[in-house]
Design a protein around this motif. Structure first.
Motif, PDB file in Angstrom:
ATOM      1  N   LYS A  72       3.052 -72.777  -2.784  1.00 47.55           N
ATOM      2  CA  LYS A  72       4.518 -72.917  -2.716  1.00 47.55           C
ATOM      3  C   LYS A  72       5.124 -72.825  -4.129  1.00 47.55           C
ATOM      4  O   LYS A  72       6.094 -72.109  -4.357  1.00 47.55           O
ATOM      5  N   VAL A  73       4.508 -73.526  -5.069  1.00 48.91           N
ATOM      6  CA  VAL A  73       5.049 -73.521  -6.435  1.00 48.91           C
ATOM      7  C   VAL A  73       4.879 -72.132  -7.068  1.00 48.91           C
ATOM      8  O   VAL A  73       5.751 -71.679  -7.818  1.00 48.91           O
ATOM      9  N   ALA A  74       3.774 -71.463  -6.729  1.00 54.30           N
ATOM     10  CA  ALA A  74       3.568 -70.097  -7.240  1.00 54.30           C
ATOM     11  C   ALA A  74       4.705 -69.189  -6.768  1.00 54.30           C
ATOM     12  O   ALA A  74       5.231 -68.377  -7.540  1.00 54.30           O
ATOM     13  N   ALA A  75       5.091 -69.347  -5.507  1.00 56.30           N
ATOM     14  CA  ALA A  75       6.196 -68.524  -4.973  1.00 56.30           C
ATOM     15  C   ALA A  75       7.470 -68.800  -5.760  1.00 56.30           C
ATOM     16  O   ALA A  75       8.178 -67.865  -6.171  1.00 56.30           O
ATOM     17  N   ALA A  76       7.746 -70.084  -6.014  1.00 51.43           N
ATOM     18  CA  ALA A  76       8.961 -70.443  -6.765  1.00 51.43           C
ATOM     19  C   ALA A  76       8.904 -69.844  -8.174  1.00 51.43           C
ATOM     20  O   ALA A  76       9.895 -69.289  -8.672  1.00 51.43           O
ATOM     21  N   MET A  77       7.737 -69.914  -8.798  1.00 50.09           N
ATOM     22  CA  MET A  77       7.605 -69.417 -10.178  1.00 50.09           C
ATOM     23  C   MET A  77       7.775 -67.891 -10.253  1.00 50.09           C
ATOM     24  O   MET A  77       8.393 -67.368 -11.177  1.00 50.09           O
ATOM     25  N   LEU A  78       7.241 -67.191  -9.259  1.00 53.52           N
ATOM     26  CA  LEU A  78       7.401 -65.733  -9.255  1.00 53.52           C
ATOM     27  C   LEU A  78       8.866 -65.361  -9.040  1.00 53.52           C
ATOM     28  O   LEU A  78       9.392 -64.426  -9.652  1.00 53.52           O
ATOM     29  N   LEU A  79       9.537 -66.125  -8.157  1.00 54.54           N
ATOM     30  CA  LEU A  79      10.937 -65.790  -7.847  1.00 54.54           C
ATOM     31  C   LEU A  79      11.859 -66.015  -9.040  1.00 54.54           C
ATOM     32  O   LEU A  79      12.832 -65.290  -9.222  1.00 54.54           O
ATOM     33  N   ILE A  80      11.526 -67.014  -9.852  1.00 48.52           N
ATOM     34  CA  ILE A  80      12.414 -67.361 -10.964  1.00 48.52           C
ATOM     35  C   ILE A  80      12.074 -66.586 -12.240  1.00 48.52           C
ATOM     36  O   ILE A  80      12.845 -66.564 -13.197  1.00 48.52           O
ATOM     37  N   ALA A  81      10.914 -65.915 -12.248  1.00 49.95           N
ATOM     38  CA  ALA A  81      10.461 -65.220 -13.458  1.00 49.95           C
ATOM     39  C   ALA A  81      11.371 -64.043 -13.801  1.00 49.95           C
ATOM     40  O   ALA A  81      12.011 -63.458 -12.917  1.00 49.95           O
ATOM     41  N   LYS A  82      11.384 -63.692 -15.106  1.00 48.60           N
ATOM     42  CA  LYS A  82      12.187 -62.539 -15.536  1.00 48.60           C
ATOM     43  C   LYS A  82      11.389 -61.247 -15.380  1.00 48.60           C
ATOM     44  O   LYS A  82      11.909 -60.215 -15.010  1.00 48.60           O
ATOM     45  N   ASN A  83      10.100 -61.340 -15.704  1.00 51.06           N
ATOM     46  CA  ASN A  83       9.250 -60.138 -15.588  1.00 51.06           C
ATOM     47  C   ASN A  83       7.881 -60.523 -15.008  1.00 51.06           C
ATOM     48  O   ASN A  83       6.877 -60.546 -15.714  1.00 51.06           O
ATOM     49  N   PRO A  84       7.866 -60.835 -13.697  1.00 49.52           N
ATOM     50  CA  PRO A  84       6.586 -61.222 -13.099  1.00 49.52           C
ATOM     51  C   PRO A  84       5.695 -60.005 -12.831  1.00 49.52           C
ATOM     52  O   PRO A  84       6.190 -58.950 -12.441  1.00 49.52           O
ATOM     53  N   VAL A  85       4.403 -60.170 -13.065  1.00 50.05           N
ATOM     54  CA  VAL A  85       3.461 -59.061 -12.869  1.00 50.05           C
ATOM     55  C   VAL A  85       2.258 -59.538 -12.060  1.00 50.05           C
ATOM     56  O   VAL A  85       1.712 -60.615 -12.311  1.00 50.05           O
ATOM     57  N   ILE A  86       1.853 -58.727 -11.090  1.00 51.49           N
ATOM     58  CA  ILE A  86       0.629 -58.999 -10.330  1.00 51.49           C
ATOM     59  C   ILE A  86      -0.463 -58.123 -10.944  1.00 51.49           C
ATOM     60  O   ILE A  86      -0.346 -56.901 -10.956  1.00 51.49           O
ATOM     61  N   VAL A 156      -3.543 -53.474 -22.009  1.00 47.86           N
ATOM     62  CA  VAL A 156      -2.595 -53.758 -20.921  1.00 47.86           C
ATOM     63  C   VAL A 156      -1.366 -52.866 -21.070  1.00 47.86           C
ATOM     64  O   VAL A 156      -1.246 -52.138 -22.049  1.00 47.86           O
ATOM     65  N   ASN A 157      -0.468 -52.974 -20.119  1.00 51.78           N
ATOM     66  CA  ASN A 157       0.727 -52.135 -20.160  1.00 51.78           C
ATOM     67  C   ASN A 157       1.895 -52.872 -20.828  1.00 51.78           C
ATOM     68  O   ASN A 157       2.122 -54.047 -20.558  1.00 51.78           O
ATOM     69  N   LYS A 158       2.604 -52.130 -21.670  1.00 52.72           N
ATOM     70  CA  LYS A 158       3.719 -52.716 -22.440  1.00 52.72           C
ATOM     71  C   LYS A 158       4.792 -53.302 -21.528  1.00 52.72           C
ATOM     72  O   LYS A 158       5.294 -54.387 -21.756  1.00 52.72           O
ATOM     73  N   GLU A 159       5.137 -52.542 -20.482  1.00 54.62           N
ATOM     74  CA  GLU A 159       6.201 -53.021 -19.566  1.00 54.62           C
ATOM     75  C   GLU A 159       5.654 -54.030 -18.565  1.00 54.62           C
ATOM     76  O   GLU A 159       6.413 -54.686 -17.869  1.00 54.62           O
ATOM     77  N   GLY A 160       4.342 -54.098 -18.460  1.00 51.74           N
ATOM     78  CA  GLY A 160       3.718 -54.978 -17.477  1.00 51.74           C
ATOM     79  C   GLY A 160       3.227 -56.266 -18.109  1.00 51.74           C
ATOM     80  O   GLY A 160       4.011 -57.039 -18.668  1.00 51.74           O
ATOM     81  N   ILE A 161       1.896 -56.471 -18.044  1.00 49.67           N
ATOM     82  CA  ILE A 161       1.326 -57.737 -18.493  1.00 49.67           C
ATOM     83  C   ILE A 161       1.734 -58.088 -19.927  1.00 49.67           C
ATOM     84  O   ILE A 161       2.027 -59.241 -20.228  1.00 49.67           O
ATOM     85  N   PHE A 162       1.810 -57.092 -20.812  1.00 45.64           N
ATOM     86  CA  PHE A 162       2.109 -57.394 -22.218  1.00 45.64           C
ATOM     87  C   PHE A 162       3.440 -58.131 -22.375  1.00 45.64           C
ATOM     88  O   PHE A 162       3.541 -59.069 -23.155  1.00 45.64           O
ATOM     89  N   SER A 163       4.460 -57.720 -21.623  1.00 49.50           N
ATOM     90  CA  SER A 163       5.767 -58.360 -21.789  1.00 49.50           C
ATOM     91  C   SER A 163       6.098 -59.322 -20.643  1.00 49.50           C
ATOM     92  O   SER A 163       7.204 -59.868 -20.589  1.00 49.50           O
ATOM     93  N   ALA A 164       5.139 -59.565 -19.759  1.00 48.52           N
ATOM     94  CA  ALA A 164       5.406 -60.453 -18.602  1.00 48.52           C
ATOM     95  C   ALA A 164       5.605 -61.896 -19.047  1.00 48.52           C
ATOM     96  O   ALA A 164       5.024 -62.334 -20.042  1.00 48.52           O
TER      97      ALA A 164
END
Ligand code: ATP
Length: 263
Positions: A72-86, A156-164
């Motif tokens: 549940k908390v993971a869902a909240a954290m992903l929703l509030i993130a600015k640049n979430p990456v899977i 890693v990718n600049k737009e992805g994990i690097f700046s997540a």
């Protein structure tokens, strides 16, 4: 692999009796073997899966309350993130490609393929599986590096994990999790082993099988999407990861104690 032959998973599906107690687990193994044949997985991925199976057996192959709380908390954290990456590896692509895509849509997260044993052909094979399952964009280019890691994993990718700001990963090696945390990222880790270095260093540790965890995070995200950011921040602020890990360890020891009494 001979693609003219019917998929082994389906033939096995027919061969394993419906009431076989280990049916689901056997079918998952077959999915992984098929992924190995299709260059999505490396043999080491099978061994990692075996370690997970053992913990899942001890957990009763169910999402226990400590995992549900963390999901549940993971869902909240992903929703509030600015640049979430899977972050997707071979095991995840083999087991839950559809759920990864759905989670990325519901939480507006990017998908990046990132491998312990980096190999361009395998990255393409994994990316293809995700695209076949509906992904519109999959980040694959390793055009930035994670400091303090000295192997291929650091690309890693600049737009992805690097700046997540938030990275969701599963079945990950501890060094990389630690390096992401040192880069001040929040890491949501799905790992059946509460003792792994990944579990012990992540911001949110989900001690559950990825096949149950991701669909449950999706369900929570669909509900929490309607909440305002204050409510999501409140949910996150109430969370205590150490307590969750400790409850999972207590659950495992209590369960074994009970089973030994019941013999
Ligand atoms: P660390 O470096 O963090 O201590 P490790 O060496 O135990 O970890 P790896 O072998 O790199 O970890 O990763 C495999 C991890 O993934 C194991 O902890 C295993 O329990 C877990 N795992 C395997 N299959 C699954 C699954 N289906 N769902 C969730 N976790 C899984």
């Amino acid at each position: 692999m001979d693609r003219t032959q019917p998929s082994k998973t389906w033939s096995l599906r027919d061969m394993i009796p419906k009431n076989h107690p280990r049916r689901e687990s056997l079918l998952l193994r077959e999915k992984l073997v098929e992924a190995l044949e299709n260059n999505i997985l490396v043999p080491q991925g099978l061994i990692a899966h075996g370690r997970g199976e053992c913990f899942d057996y001890l957990l009763g192959e169910k999402t226990q309350y400590f995992a549900d709380d963390a999901e549940k908390v993971a869902a909240a954290m992903l929703l509030i993130a600015k640049n979430p990456v899977i972050s997707v590896n071979g095991n995840m692509a083999a087991l839950v490609p559809e759920s990864i895509v759905k989670l990325s849509e519901v939480t507006n997260s990017k998908i990046e393929v990132n491998l312990f044993y980096r190999d361009e052909k395998r990255i393409d094979a994994i990316s293809d599986v995700l695209i076949k399952n509906g992904a519109k964009n999959v980040l694959t280019e390793g055009n930035a590096v994670i400091p303090e890691l000295f192997s291929e994993r650091r690309r890693v990718n600049k737009e992805g994990i690097f700046s997540a700001d938030v990275v969701l990963l599963a079945m990950e090696d501890g060094d990389r999790t630690e390096a992401l945390i040192k880069m001040n990222k929040k890491v949501i880790a799905i790992d059946l082993n509460p003792l792994s270095r990944t579990s012990l260093t992540a911001t949110i540790t989900i001690i559950d099988n990825v096949i149950r965890a991701i669909p449950n995070i999706i369900n929570y995200a669909m509900v929490l999407k309607k909440e305002n950011p204050d409510e999501l921040n409140y949910i996150i602020s109430q969370y205590n990861n150490k307590k969750i890990i400790s409850e999972s360890m207590k659950f495992l020891s209590d369960r074994l104690a009970q089973l030994s009494k019941d013999l």
